[in-house]
Design a protein around this motif. Structure first.
Motif, PDB file in Angstrom:
ATOM      1  N   SER A 162       0.847  -1.186   0.000  1.00 43.54           N
ATOM      2  CA  SER A 162       0.000   0.000   0.000  1.00 43.54           C
ATOM      3  C   SER A 162       0.883   1.237   0.000  1.00 43.54           C
ATOM      4  O   SER A 162       2.094   1.169   0.219  1.00 43.54           O
ATOM      5  CB  SER A 162      -0.928   0.013   1.220  1.00 43.54           C
ATOM      6  OG  SER A 162      -0.172   0.050   2.414  1.00 43.54           O
ATOM      7  N   LEU A 163       0.237   2.378  -0.246  1.00 45.65           N
ATOM      8  CA  LEU A 163       0.899   3.675  -0.190  1.00 45.65           C
ATOM      9  C   LEU A 163       0.245   4.494   0.919  1.00 45.65           C
ATOM     10  O   LEU A 163      -0.964   4.713   0.900  1.00 45.65           O
ATOM     11  CB  LEU A 163       0.759   4.411  -1.522  1.00 45.65           C
ATOM     12  CG  LEU A 163       1.563   3.892  -2.704  1.00 45.65           C
ATOM     13  CD1 LEU A 163       1.160   4.640  -3.970  1.00 45.65           C
ATOM     14  CD2 LEU A 163       3.058   4.039  -2.450  1.00 45.65           C
ATOM     15  N   LEU A 164       1.054   4.958   1.858  1.00 43.42           N
ATOM     16  CA  LEU A 164       0.570   5.821   2.931  1.00 43.42           C
ATOM     17  C   LEU A 164       0.995   7.251   2.613  1.00 43.42           C
ATOM     18  O   LEU A 164       2.191   7.539   2.512  1.00 43.42           O
ATOM     19  CB  LEU A 164       1.149   5.393   4.279  1.00 43.42           C
ATOM     20  CG  LEU A 164       0.846   6.325   5.459  1.00 43.42           C
ATOM     21  CD1 LEU A 164      -0.650   6.346   5.759  1.00 43.42           C
ATOM     22  CD2 LEU A 164       1.643   5.902   6.692  1.00 43.42           C
ATOM     23  N   ILE A 165       0.021   8.132   2.424  1.00 43.96           N
ATOM     24  CA  ILE A 165       0.330   9.540   2.161  1.00 43.96           C
ATOM     25  C   ILE A 165       0.717  10.187   3.491  1.00 43.96           C
ATOM     26  O   ILE A 165      -0.082  10.250   4.423  1.00 43.96           O
ATOM     27  CB  ILE A 165      -0.864  10.266   1.529  1.00 43.96           C
ATOM     28  CG1 ILE A 165      -1.252   9.584   0.216  1.00 43.96           C
ATOM     29  CG2 ILE A 165      -0.527  11.741   1.283  1.00 43.96           C
ATOM     30  CD1 ILE A 165      -2.460  10.196  -0.474  1.00 43.96           C
ATOM     31  N   SER A 166       1.974  10.643   3.598  1.00 36.22           N
ATOM     32  CA  SER A 166       2.489  11.137   4.876  1.00 36.22           C
ATOM     33  C   SER A 166       2.575  12.656   4.949  1.00 36.22           C
ATOM     34  O   SER A 166       2.938  13.217   5.981  1.00 36.22           O
ATOM     35  CB  SER A 166       3.879  10.541   5.142  1.00 36.22           C
ATOM     36  OG  SER A 166       4.781  10.866   4.100  1.00 36.22           O
ATOM     37  N   SER A 237      11.172  -0.838  -2.195  1.00 36.88           N
ATOM     38  CA  SER A 237      11.339  -1.676  -1.008  1.00 36.88           C
ATOM     39  C   SER A 237      10.482  -1.110   0.115  1.00 36.88           C
ATOM     40  O   SER A 237      10.150   0.084   0.135  1.00 36.88           O
ATOM     41  CB  SER A 237      12.808  -1.710  -0.576  1.00 36.88           C
ATOM     42  OG  SER A 237      13.628  -2.259  -1.587  1.00 36.88           O
ATOM     43  N   ASP A 238      10.130  -1.977   1.051  1.00 39.43           N
ATOM     44  CA  ASP A 238       9.299  -1.567   2.178  1.00 39.43           C
ATOM     45  C   ASP A 238       9.930  -0.379   2.907  1.00 39.43           C
ATOM     46  O   ASP A 238      11.123  -0.399   3.232  1.00 39.43           O
ATOM     47  CB  ASP A 238       9.145  -2.745   3.138  1.00 39.43           C
ATOM     48  CG  ASP A 238       8.241  -2.407   4.306  1.00 39.43           C
ATOM     49  OD1 ASP A 238       7.206  -1.772   4.101  1.00 39.43           O
ATOM     50  OD2 ASP A 238       8.596  -2.786   5.444  1.00 39.43           O
ATOM     51  N   GLY A 239       9.135   0.674   3.129  1.00 44.81           N
ATOM     52  CA  GLY A 239       9.609   1.857   3.843  1.00 44.81           C
ATOM     53  C   GLY A 239      10.153   2.955   2.960  1.00 44.81           C
ATOM     54  O   GLY A 239      10.472   4.045   3.474  1.00 44.81           O
ATOM     55  N   GLU A 252       4.589   0.692   1.649  1.00 44.18           N
ATOM     56  CA  GLU A 252       4.569  -0.322   2.681  1.00 44.18           C
ATOM     57  C   GLU A 252       4.268  -1.669   2.044  1.00 44.18           C
ATOM     58  O   GLU A 252       3.291  -1.825   1.305  1.00 44.18           O
ATOM     59  CB  GLU A 252       3.516   0.005   3.733  1.00 44.18           C
ATOM     60  CG  GLU A 252       3.786   1.321   4.459  1.00 44.18           C
ATOM     61  CD  GLU A 252       2.717   1.656   5.491  1.00 44.18           C
ATOM     62  OE1 GLU A 252       1.599   1.113   5.364  1.00 44.18           O
ATOM     63  OE2 GLU A 252       3.001   2.428   6.405  1.00 44.18           O
ATOM     64  N   ASN A 253       5.109  -2.649   2.316  1.00 46.63           N
ATOM     65  CA  ASN A 253       4.938  -4.001   1.766  1.00 46.63           C
ATOM     66  C   ASN A 253       5.077  -4.995   2.896  1.00 46.63           C
ATOM     67  O   ASN A 253       6.174  -5.258   3.387  1.00 46.63           O
ATOM     68  CB  ASN A 253       5.998  -4.264   0.676  1.00 46.63           C
ATOM     69  CG  ASN A 253       5.773  -5.593  -0.022  1.00 46.63           C
ATOM     70  OD1 ASN A 253       4.853  -6.345   0.328  1.00 46.63           O
ATOM     71  ND2 ASN A 253       6.616  -5.893  -0.991  1.00 46.63           N
ATOM     72  N   SER A 254       3.968  -5.566   3.310  1.00 46.45           N
ATOM     73  CA  SER A 254       3.957  -6.450   4.479  1.00 46.45           C
ATOM     74  C   SER A 254       4.589  -7.798   4.206  1.00 46.45           C
ATOM     75  O   SER A 254       4.832  -8.571   5.128  1.00 46.45           O
ATOM     76  CB  SER A 254       2.509  -6.665   4.956  1.00 46.45           C
ATOM     77  OG  SER A 254       1.748  -7.281   3.935  1.00 46.45           O
TER      78      SER A 254
END
Length: 256
Positions: A162-166, A237-239, A252-254
């Motif tokens: 997912s993409l978290l808009i920060s 990559s995650d983060g 974010e990639n769980s």
């Protein structure tokens, strides 16, 4: 870098590992791309003031070659269509819709041989049709894919991202990446719409390729950055922090 070099680099970077080992000494995706280029050149239609390229391509492979590529067929068809878009742009050919490519098995065809049937049609029948456009084609426009088919594909590959808009007007919003291509930009037709005047209408895309997530800049005005570095394409990559204009998004990639 021309369209063929970009395609070859994409296959090398994103479809490596097991696929590369599986295809060693066998038919390579770049061979299919070269045959498609010839088919596009051979099937040009000259009109008043414009030259049109075919937009529907049936690619016939031997049964053995088709079986080797079947696990990544959807990815290959999508990327070959993107590749043909680049070829048409470089050769200044007009397209009435985004090219559509379908890989098919044909009995009695020898291994490593590729046959292509190219047609100029009002709307390709082998994938969901794209909007009609004039060259240069807007690569921000992506083909529509049935939601259930997409979910099955992503579930089978074990991908969850997912993409978290920060930052920015939509800070805190989380957008799942639940289809092979997710478009980002200011235009309302994007999957992730960013209310930011420094973001282009069609700014970037994230594509799921071989179980990896690759971010592409769509020749945006202010560029696309990952962790502060300007990119044209990048495996995420995650983060990772993605910056588009004044807006930041965290990938974010769980599964990592």
């Amino acid at each position: 870098m021309d369209a063929l070099a970009r395609f070859e680099a994409l296959v090398e970077n994103l479809l490596e590992g097991s696929l590369t080992r599986m295809l060693r000494g066998q038919l390579q995706p770049v061979e299919i791309a070269k045959r498609l280029t010839r088919a596009m050149e051979d099937s040009k239609t000259i009109s008043v003031g414009r030259t049109f390229a075919a937009n529907e391509y049936h690619v016939y492979l031997s049964s053995k070659d088709f079986q080797r590529l079947e696990a990544v067929r959807s990815t290959m068809e999508h990327e070959l269509a993107e590749y043909l878009t680049g070829v048409a742009r470089e050769q200044r050919l007009s397209l009435i819709s985004k090219p559509a490519v379908k890989l098919e098995a044909r009995e009695n065809l020898p291994t490593r041989q590729v046959r292509v049937e190219a047609r100029l049609v009002e709307q390709p029948s082998i994938v969901a049709p794209a909007a009609q456009v004039d060259t240069p084609l807007d690569i921000g426009h992506t083909r529509k894919i049935e939601a259930e088919q997409v979910k099955r594909s992503l579930r089978s590959s074990g991908t969850r991202a997912s993409l978290l808009i920060s930052s920015g007007a939509s800070s805190g919003a989380r957008n799942p990446i639940d289809k092979p291509t997710v478009a980002l930009g200011r235009g309302l037709g994007n999957d992730v719409v960013l209310d930011d005047p420094r973001v282009s209408r069609h700014h970037a895309e994230i594509r799921v390729l071989g179980g990896k997530y690759c971010l592409y800049d769509l020749k945006s005005t202010n560029g696309t950055h990952v962790n502060g570095q300007r990119i044209t394409e990048r495996v995420l990559s995650d983060g990772d922090t993605i910056s588009l204009g004044e807006t930041e998004l965290v990938f974010e990639n769980s599964t990592e």
